[in-house]
Design an enzyme around this catalytic site. Sequence first.
Site, PDB file in Angstrom:
ATOM      1  CG  HIS A  19      -1.947  -1.027   1.317  1.00 18.32           C
ATOM      2  ND1 HIS A  19      -2.124  -1.831   2.417  1.00 18.32           N
ATOM      3  CD2 HIS A  19      -2.865  -1.419   0.408  1.00 18.32           C
ATOM      4  CE1 HIS A  19      -3.123  -2.674   2.185  1.00 18.32           C
ATOM      5  NE2 HIS A  19      -3.595  -2.439   0.977  1.00 18.32           N
ATOM      6  CE  LYS A  43     -14.351  -6.855   3.455  1.00 22.62           C
ATOM      7  NZ  LYS A  43     -13.121  -6.396   2.789  1.00 22.62           N
ATOM      8  NE  ARG A  92      -2.471  -7.640  -4.660  1.00 27.19           N
ATOM      9  CZ  ARG A  92      -3.238  -8.085  -3.694  1.00 27.19           C
ATOM     10  NH1 ARG A  92      -2.754  -8.240  -2.474  1.00 27.19           N
ATOM     11  NH2 ARG A  92      -4.493  -8.391  -3.917  1.00 27.19           N
ATOM     12  CB  SER A 130      -4.436  -6.560   4.415  1.00 33.68           C
ATOM     13  OG  SER A 130      -3.974  -5.317   3.962  1.00 33.68           O
TER      14      SER A 130
HETATM   15  O1  PNS Z   1      -9.040  -2.792  -0.039  1.00 33.30           O
HETATM   16  P1  PNS Z   1     -10.300  -3.283  -0.692  1.00 33.30           P
HETATM   17  O2  PNS Z   1     -11.127  -4.051   0.316  1.00 33.30           O
HETATM   18  O3  PNS Z   1     -10.032  -4.070  -1.934  1.00 33.30           O
HETATM   19  O4  PNS Z   1     -11.146  -1.974  -1.120  1.00 33.30           O
HETATM   20  C1  PNS Z   1     -12.438  -2.087  -1.672  1.00 33.30           C
HETATM   21  C2  PNS Z   1     -13.091  -0.681  -1.812  1.00 33.30           C
HETATM   22  C3  PNS Z   1     -13.089   0.053  -0.484  1.00 33.30           C
HETATM   23  C4  PNS Z   1     -12.337   0.111  -2.835  1.00 33.30           C
HETATM   24  C5  PNS Z   1     -14.550  -0.903  -2.330  1.00 33.30           C
HETATM   25  O5  PNS Z   1     -15.181  -1.873  -1.560  1.00 33.30           O
HETATM   26  C6  PNS Z   1     -15.383   0.363  -2.316  1.00 33.30           C
HETATM   27  O6  PNS Z   1     -15.122   1.296  -3.038  1.00 33.30           O
HETATM   28  N1  PNS Z   1     -16.423   0.396  -1.451  1.00 33.30           N
HETATM   29  C7  PNS Z   1     -17.301   1.535  -1.293  1.00 33.30           C
HETATM   30  C8  PNS Z   1     -18.738   1.209  -1.691  1.00 33.30           C
HETATM   31  C9  PNS Z   1     -18.906   1.346  -3.181  1.00 33.30           C
HETATM   32  O7  PNS Z   1     -18.734   2.383  -3.767  1.00 33.30           O
HETATM   33  N2  PNS Z   1     -19.261   0.197  -3.802  1.00 33.30           N
HETATM   34  C10 PNS Z   1     -19.406   0.107  -5.232  1.00 33.30           C
HETATM   35  C11 PNS Z   1     -18.033  -0.107  -5.855  1.00 33.30           C
HETATM   36  S1  PNS Z   1     -18.186  -0.719  -7.445  1.00 33.30           S
END
Ligand code: PNS
Length: 167
Positions: A19, A43, A92, A130
Amino acid sequence: MKRVVAIYPGTFDPPTNGHLDLIQRGARIFDELIVAVLRNSEKTPLFTVEERQEMLRECTGQWHNVRVESFEGLLVDYARSLGAQAVLRGIRAVSDYEYELQMAWMNRKLDPSLETIFMMPAGAYSYLSSRLVREIAALGGALVGMVPASVESRLRARLGVAGQFSK
Ligand code: PNS
């Protein structure tokens, strides 16, 4: 000149060197980079949103155009509220691509003016996640080169206590 503001959203439970590598790359490209920790009630994270923000702030203080925040709800709404034009995400390996592409397409459907920019972390972090860091820490493995020292000591403290209770 136009200022380009980007959001780097994620769960960051905990932040890893992968990150941080991406944050450093993003900070070089964008005028302002907002690292945004998702508040997700579904979560059960190892660290609270506040702890994750603290860890990220401890590790990103050297980059003056990086800010650490949290958000809830739709990413596109949060981006609009900040006037951000771009979302930064890391890829990645090919295995990340399908999920990332799906999210990027969906975000584009929700807000066509928001661009998703993909960047690769250094190759040394291509296997890092993570989830694996949490697992290795819980099993007492070495985390050298995977997380900053401050994150490692928080992991040991958190999981050490949990381990004692579970015996
Ligand atoms: O680190 P992660 O868990 O891969 O991040 C995922 C994240 C936070 C980028 C994604 O879950 C997100 O943007 N959530 C916010 C809700 C949202 O906008 N959902 C629609 C996305 S298509």
